[in-house]
Design an enzyme around this catalytic site. Structure first.
Site, PDB file in Angstrom:
ATOM      1  N   SER A 197      36.787 -26.495 -44.779  1.00  0.00           N
ATOM      2  CA  SER A 197      35.699 -25.603 -44.812  1.00  0.00           C
ATOM      3  C   SER A 197      35.444 -24.832 -43.728  1.00  0.00           C
ATOM      4  O   SER A 197      35.902 -23.693 -43.504  1.00  0.00           O
ATOM      5  CB  SER A 197      34.542 -26.384 -45.248  1.00  0.00           C
ATOM      6  OG  SER A 197      33.345 -25.556 -45.506  1.00  0.00           O
ATOM      7  N   THR A 198      34.854 -25.233 -42.526  1.00  0.00           N
ATOM      8  CA  THR A 198      34.606 -24.567 -41.294  1.00  0.00           C
ATOM      9  C   THR A 198      36.017 -24.744 -40.392  1.00  0.00           C
ATOM     10  O   THR A 198      36.170 -23.802 -39.493  1.00  0.00           O
ATOM     11  CB  THR A 198      33.741 -25.094 -40.479  1.00  0.00           C
ATOM     12  OG1 THR A 198      33.765 -26.524 -39.856  1.00  0.00           O
ATOM     13  CG2 THR A 198      32.279 -25.232 -41.221  1.00  0.00           C
ATOM     14  N   GLY A 199      36.888 -25.693 -40.674  1.00  0.00           N
ATOM     15  CA  GLY A 199      38.167 -25.920 -40.070  1.00  0.00           C
ATOM     16  C   GLY A 199      38.011 -26.787 -38.843  1.00  0.00           C
ATOM     17  O   GLY A 199      38.730 -27.055 -38.247  1.00  0.00           O
ATOM     18  N   ASP A 246      18.465  -6.596 -58.181  1.00  0.00           N
ATOM     19  CA  ASP A 246      17.635  -7.887 -57.657  1.00  0.00           C
ATOM     20  C   ASP A 246      18.235  -9.003 -57.477  1.00  0.00           C
ATOM     21  O   ASP A 246      17.930 -10.214 -57.219  1.00  0.00           O
ATOM     22  CB  ASP A 246      16.278  -7.940 -58.602  1.00  0.00           C
ATOM     23  CG  ASP A 246      16.734  -8.419 -59.871  1.00  0.00           C
ATOM     24  OD1 ASP A 246      17.765  -8.432 -60.360  1.00  0.00           O
ATOM     25  OD2 ASP A 246      15.527  -8.177 -60.871  1.00  0.00           O
ATOM     26  N   GLY A 247      19.579  -8.897 -58.183  1.00  0.00           N
ATOM     27  CA  GLY A 247      20.366 -10.159 -57.851  1.00  0.00           C
ATOM     28  C   GLY A 247      20.725 -11.131 -59.071  1.00  0.00           C
ATOM     29  O   GLY A 247      21.392 -12.127 -59.190  1.00  0.00           O
ATOM     30  N   GLU A 248      19.750 -10.564 -60.145  1.00  0.00           N
ATOM     31  CA  GLU A 248      20.070 -11.493 -61.358  1.00  0.00           C
ATOM     32  C   GLU A 248      21.331 -11.020 -62.002  1.00  0.00           C
ATOM     33  O   GLU A 248      21.855  -9.975 -61.787  1.00  0.00           O
ATOM     34  CB  GLU A 248      18.600 -11.075 -62.393  1.00  0.00           C
ATOM     35  CG  GLU A 248      17.577 -11.633 -61.886  1.00  0.00           C
ATOM     36  CD  GLU A 248      16.476 -11.487 -62.913  1.00  0.00           C
ATOM     37  OE1 GLU A 248      16.595 -10.784 -64.046  1.00  0.00           O
ATOM     38  OE2 GLU A 248      15.304 -11.647 -62.464  1.00  0.00           O
ATOM     39  N   ARG A 261      30.685 -37.302 -38.431  1.00  0.00           N
ATOM     40  CA  ARG A 261      30.004 -35.704 -38.446  1.00  0.00           C
ATOM     41  C   ARG A 261      28.640 -35.610 -37.809  1.00  0.00           C
ATOM     42  O   ARG A 261      27.840 -36.562 -38.400  1.00  0.00           O
ATOM     43  CB  ARG A 261      30.023 -35.259 -39.917  1.00  0.00           C
ATOM     44  CG  ARG A 261      29.751 -33.497 -39.896  1.00  0.00           C
ATOM     45  CD  ARG A 261      29.960 -33.234 -41.402  1.00  0.00           C
ATOM     46  NE  ARG A 261      31.135 -32.885 -41.738  1.00  0.00           N
ATOM     47  CZ  ARG A 261      31.980 -31.751 -41.469  1.00  0.00           C
ATOM     48  NH1 ARG A 261      31.253 -30.995 -40.713  1.00  0.00           N
ATOM     49  NH2 ARG A 261      33.233 -31.594 -41.881  1.00  0.00           N
ATOM     50  N   ASP A 297      44.245 -32.932 -46.125  1.00  0.00           N
ATOM     51  CA  ASP A 297      43.118 -33.195 -46.637  1.00  0.00           C
ATOM     52  C   ASP A 297      42.898 -32.424 -48.003  1.00  0.00           C
ATOM     53  O   ASP A 297      43.454 -31.589 -48.345  1.00  0.00           O
ATOM     54  CB  ASP A 297      41.884 -32.580 -45.527  1.00  0.00           C
ATOM     55  CG  ASP A 297      40.758 -33.461 -45.452  1.00  0.00           C
ATOM     56  OD1 ASP A 297      40.636 -34.239 -46.660  1.00  0.00           O
ATOM     57  OD2 ASP A 297      39.939 -33.061 -44.849  1.00  0.00           O
ATOM     58  N   LYS A 351      36.336 -40.160 -38.642  1.00  0.00           N
ATOM     59  CA  LYS A 351      35.460 -38.979 -38.155  1.00  0.00           C
ATOM     60  C   LYS A 351      33.919 -39.358 -38.364  1.00  0.00           C
ATOM     61  O   LYS A 351      33.579 -40.090 -39.161  1.00  0.00           O
ATOM     62  CB  LYS A 351      35.831 -38.007 -39.320  1.00  0.00           C
ATOM     63  CG  LYS A 351      34.813 -36.683 -39.267  1.00  0.00           C
ATOM     64  CD  LYS A 351      35.417 -35.587 -40.043  1.00  0.00           C
ATOM     65  CE  LYS A 351      34.996 -35.639 -41.332  1.00  0.00           C
ATOM     66  NZ  LYS A 351      35.323 -34.403 -42.225  1.00  0.00           N
TER      67      LYS A 351
HETATM   68  C1  R5P Z   1      35.285 -33.942 -46.000  1.00  0.00           C
HETATM   69  O1  R5P Z   1      35.333 -35.283 -45.769  1.00  0.00           O
HETATM   70  C2  R5P Z   1      36.429 -33.368 -46.550  1.00  0.00           C
HETATM   71  O2  R5P Z   1      37.384 -33.899 -46.800  1.00  0.00           O
HETATM   72  C3  R5P Z   1      36.641 -32.374 -45.197  1.00  0.00           C
HETATM   73  O3  R5P Z   1      37.245 -33.245 -44.368  1.00  0.00           O
HETATM   74  C4  R5P Z   1      35.741 -31.589 -44.769  1.00  0.00           C
HETATM   75  O4  R5P Z   1      34.924 -30.928 -45.650  1.00  0.00           O
HETATM   76  C5  R5P Z   1      36.222 -30.483 -43.794  1.00  0.00           C
HETATM   77  O5  R5P Z   1      35.112 -29.794 -43.455  1.00  0.00           O
HETATM   78  P1  R5P Z   1      35.377 -28.617 -42.183  1.00  0.00           P
HETATM   79  O6  R5P Z   1      36.368 -28.070 -42.553  1.00  0.00           O
HETATM   80  O7  R5P Z   1      33.937 -27.943 -42.252  1.00  0.00           O
HETATM   81  O8  R5P Z   1      35.273 -29.646 -40.861  1.00  0.00           O
END
Ligand code: R5P
Length: 299
Positions: free
Chosen positions: A223-225, A38-40, A195, A219, A193
């Site tokens: 994360s997502t790039g 169940d994930g616990e 977002r 950086d 930047k």
């Molecule tokens: C946020 O300011 C972090 O320094 C990174 O720039 C950010 O988390 C990158 O996120 P992503 O790769 O999703 O664009």
């Protein structure tokens, strides 16, 4: 108090933990973990613990790991542990450091307090501190140690690129760019930047000339790039001869790597704060040194 702590880790971080144990001469034990259907989660610590423990847990994919840390720390204290150090090479939830809209949780403060209630000391690498100056403001533990991957990445870049231009993809990255550039006298710039969503970012290049330059985007986190991909497209369109990426924490969620490659990025280098094929430099010697410095301090 017994001065020699025991290093505890989970199976998936055994390799890193073993390297830390070798460098610090700490004994090492793993925590048995069972995930119920169940994930616990159920944890089992060694039956006998010393008074001082060091726990390695990098906090990528953090949600289950935070529950593990809660179970682990409280069990360890019941078993007599009196001083707990968390080594979290990647410290999650640091980016949501204010309520950007009314009603939003300020996760940095909440998770920071949660960890500070469980641990006496924290060692981490390049935490995303933007609107606060010190780690202790975000995670109010008695002893907070911040290491940086920027110098390691800077040394690597110096061996791979001739007179590179080091660029931060957003204002928050200026601190790591400054640190890395100072080491080898690299030229620098920082983008702006905005977002609009998880995968929707608008990047503006700095006024520094990029035409004909080998650019490295530096950086703390990818994360997502989409941040570095957007910056890379603009740089190549503006005449950069190459764009590479250097990052401390290689989250690279989902299709992040293809997104970056399609934008024209060449090499991707990261530290091993999170295990990833792009790992090119190691934070383990720095972590070991930080732990060795802690040991006499708490005897
Ligand atoms: C946020 O300011 C972090 O320094 C990174 O720039 C950010 O988390 C990158 O996120 P992503 O790769 O999703 O664009």
């Amino acid at each position: 108090m017994n001065p020699k702590p025991l290093l505890l880790c989970f199976e998936d971080e055994l390799e890193t933990a073993a390297r830390i144990a070798r460098a610090t001469e700490l004994d090492l034990a793993t925590i048995a973990r069972h995930r119920f259907p169940d994930g616990e989660i159920k944890l089992r610590l060694p039956a006998v613990l010393p008074e001082r423990l060091v726990i390695l847990r990098t906090l990528s994919n953090p949600n289950e790991k935070l529950i593990e840390l809660l179970l682990l720390a409280q069990t360890a204290r019941l078993q007599g542990a009196r001083h707990l150090t968390l080594v979290a090479p990647y410290l999650a939830y640091m980016r949501q450091d204010m309520a950007f809209h009314p009603g939003e949780a300020i996760s940095q403060r909440i998770i920071g307090r949660f960890l500070a209630d469980l641990f006496d000391a924290l060692v981490t690498v390049d935490p995303h501190l933007h609107r606060v100056a010190t780690l202790q403001e975000a995670v109010p533990v008695a002893n907070a140690v911040v290491l940086s991957g920027a110098s390691l990445l800077s040394d690597l870049i110096a061996t791979r690129r001739q007179q590179p231009l080091l660029l931060g993809p957003d204002e928050e990255s200026a601190q790591w760019v400054a640190l890395a550039a100072a080491r080898h006298g690299f030229d620098t710039g920082v983008c702006r930047k905005v977002r609009h969503g998880d995968q929707a970012v608008e990047v503006t290049l700095p006024t520094v000339a990029v035409s004909g330059r080998q650019v490295v985007l530096l950086d703390d986190v990818v994360s997502t790039g989409h941040t570095v991909a957007r910056a890379a497209r603009l740089l190549l369109a503006a005449g950069a001869v190459s764009v590479d990426v250097a990052v401390t924490h290689a989250l690279f969620v989902g299709d992040a790597l293809p997104v970056i490659r399609q934008a024209g990025v060449g090499e991707v280098w990261s530290t091993d704060s999170i295990k990833h094929p792009s790992n090119a430099v190691s934070i383990v010697p720095g972590l070991a040194q930080a732990l060795l410095a802690q040991i006499p301090a708490a005897t």
